[in-house]
Write a protein that holds these residues in place. Sequence first.
Motif, PDB file in Angstrom:
ATOM      1  N   ARG A 294       2.626  14.208  -1.146  1.00 22.29           N
ATOM      2  CA  ARG A 294       3.164  12.903  -0.775  1.00 22.29           C
ATOM      3  C   ARG A 294       3.764  12.234  -2.013  1.00 22.29           C
ATOM      4  O   ARG A 294       3.074  12.025  -3.017  1.00 22.29           O
ATOM      5  CB  ARG A 294       2.086  11.988  -0.170  1.00 22.29           C
ATOM      6  CG  ARG A 294       1.472  12.503   1.117  1.00 22.29           C
ATOM      7  CD  ARG A 294       2.523  12.618   2.226  1.00 22.29           C
ATOM      8  NE  ARG A 294       1.959  12.945   3.527  1.00 22.29           N
ATOM      9  CZ  ARG A 294       1.690  14.174   3.947  1.00 22.29           C
ATOM     10  NH1 ARG A 294       1.902  15.206   3.149  1.00 22.29           N
ATOM     11  NH2 ARG A 294       1.219  14.386   5.162  1.00 22.29           N
ATOM     12  N   SER A 299       6.379   6.581  -1.049  1.00 28.39           N
ATOM     13  CA  SER A 299       5.301   5.775  -0.459  1.00 28.39           C
ATOM     14  C   SER A 299       5.488   4.305  -0.805  1.00 28.39           C
ATOM     15  O   SER A 299       5.307   3.426   0.054  1.00 28.39           O
ATOM     16  CB  SER A 299       3.941   6.266  -0.951  1.00 28.39           C
ATOM     17  OG  SER A 299       3.690   7.592  -0.525  1.00 28.39           O
ATOM     18  N   GLN A 481       0.655   4.337   7.121  1.00 32.92           N
ATOM     19  CA  GLN A 481       2.040   4.524   7.541  1.00 32.92           C
ATOM     20  C   GLN A 481       2.943   4.788   6.345  1.00 32.92           C
ATOM     21  O   GLN A 481       3.839   5.644   6.397  1.00 32.92           O
ATOM     22  CB  GLN A 481       2.516   3.285   8.299  1.00 32.92           C
ATOM     23  CG  GLN A 481       1.811   3.075   9.631  1.00 32.92           C
ATOM     24  CD  GLN A 481       2.099   1.707  10.247  1.00 32.92           C
ATOM     25  OE1 GLN A 481       2.945   0.965   9.750  1.00 32.92           O
ATOM     26  NE2 GLN A 481       1.384   1.371  11.303  1.00 32.92           N
ATOM     27  N   GLU A 484       2.068   8.188   4.781  1.00 28.47           N
ATOM     28  CA  GLU A 484       2.276   9.224   5.787  1.00 28.47           C
ATOM     29  C   GLU A 484       1.122  10.220   5.807  1.00 28.47           C
ATOM     30  O   GLU A 484       1.305  11.437   5.876  1.00 28.47           O
ATOM     31  CB  GLU A 484       3.624   9.929   5.597  1.00 28.47           C
ATOM     32  CG  GLU A 484       4.813   9.009   5.841  1.00 28.47           C
ATOM     33  CD  GLU A 484       6.148   9.726   5.879  1.00 28.47           C
ATOM     34  OE1 GLU A 484       6.244  10.804   5.253  1.00 28.47           O
ATOM     35  OE2 GLU A 484       7.080   9.220   6.517  1.00 28.47           O
TER      36      GLU A 484
END
Length: 535
Positions: A294, A299, A481, A484
């Motif tokens: 990620r 983010s 969210q 993710e």
Amino acid sequence: MSELFHECGVAAIYHLNNVPDSPICTKQGPDEISRLMPRLLLDIQNRGQLAAGMTSYSAKRRQILKTRRDVGSVTEVFRLNHRAKSESLMKQLTGRAAIGHVRYATCGEDDRSYAQPFERKHIHKRKWFSFCFNGQLANYGLLRKRLTENGEHHLQLDTDTEIILHEIGRLLSESSGEPDWFELIREAIKDFDGAYCMALLTAKGELIIARDPLGMKPMCYANDGRVFVAASESVALLNLGFEPEQIHSLPAGHAILVDGNSMRIESIAPSPKTAHCFFEWVYFANVASTLDDRSVYLSRTRLGEELAKLEKADPRFDWDPEDTIVVPVPDTSKAAADSMAFNLGLPSREGLMRNRYAGRTFIENGIARKAKAARKYTPLREVLAGKKVILVEDSIVRSTTMNALLDRIREVGGAKEIHVRVACPPIIAPCFYGIDMSTIDQLIGPKYFANGKLTLEDQQRMADHLGCESLRYLPVEAIAQAIELPADKLCQACVTGEYPTPCGQHLYQIALDNPGSTTDASRTYEQLAAALASG
């Protein structure tokens, strides 16, 4: 969020054989690969600025393992600003393998004794090792009591790193032959409750990297067939010359063993669930890093998008781009601020300049911290004067820096209005896993959001306390969210009060039952240790 600091970062490097044809080793031969360790540590310096150190391995040296550790930044400890002194140090530390560490203290004192790696010398090479650790054991008090209760053992330092060191040393002493390192680590960690990544280097030339079963702390590694490198963040490996596709996250509950010729990965503990620390993406990690597949940067941009959605849904605000600007608090808020501004059609401006040499506000007392916080940022009057300023911050922990910053923006910058937007939910609970906020009374969030609900009224009360026109936090669900990852794969204890380990939850209850009874120097899990020690 300059009031919040991580405990440390870990790095390791190993030249796997005597063929120096790796692009990583264009200037370093196999026996000098340790020279790259300060460079690795500089790339994770964001994770700890109080102390640094490294241990190198060379079978050709009388002192097979050699350690240097001290209080100070990487540049200070390794004399990187003085070429002759740095070269002299690196000649002494020349080796085919090395582990390194940067530290900020969440437990123990701020002196050289606590700097890592910790080295355990022994006449038997298989029992001689050096060790460094990133994280915190929530059940430190229980482990300490078990180790010392018979009166035959003594601990010199107030740190869980020493507990782990002695546990590994005990298991080595009990073994009659060459240790099975995977099995030894399995046995050592079976009673650990908390977050940890560790690196261990032996006088036999074995390197072990391990990550806790919940994967709370990040650990990345790469291997191009000649050089193996591991670090708390991927950016350190990327800057060393590895390609992105060569860099991987060590799975939770796994360990790596490198013996000079090969690399093996095995499970060391069941990992039925993960609890990755969400603050790695929000604040701690370098924006260029990728953790557990990620991206930190992406983010943070998504956190900005979430802020913009909340702004658009609130009819109280109708921002005019002619007199409204979005300003990030440098540096980690910039991605969120830029994204928020873009989605609202507002200009994003660097209205605050950070003074990188103002000193470490996090190791000062409250009065000194506030004075330094006021000097840490310089408002640009030519950018801020007469404007409605939407100030974007990562989080508000103790409020010391934010109070001082708002005063500076209004008085020096000449802002007409200041509206604070926080790319994170309120921090309402302590962290017992390696972040420096271990008591409830340190936090401003519980004073306004103790029940975890984000009401307009409570946010406005906090805004009035801070001295700004309005304040808005992100709700908890926005974190998963943005990163993710499902919420049940993240540790969000500091914003929910729901801890992923039993001892963490127990410590939280102790903190709730004893509000206002602790200070920065007496953290909750140290209280538990003291209570257990006294019976």
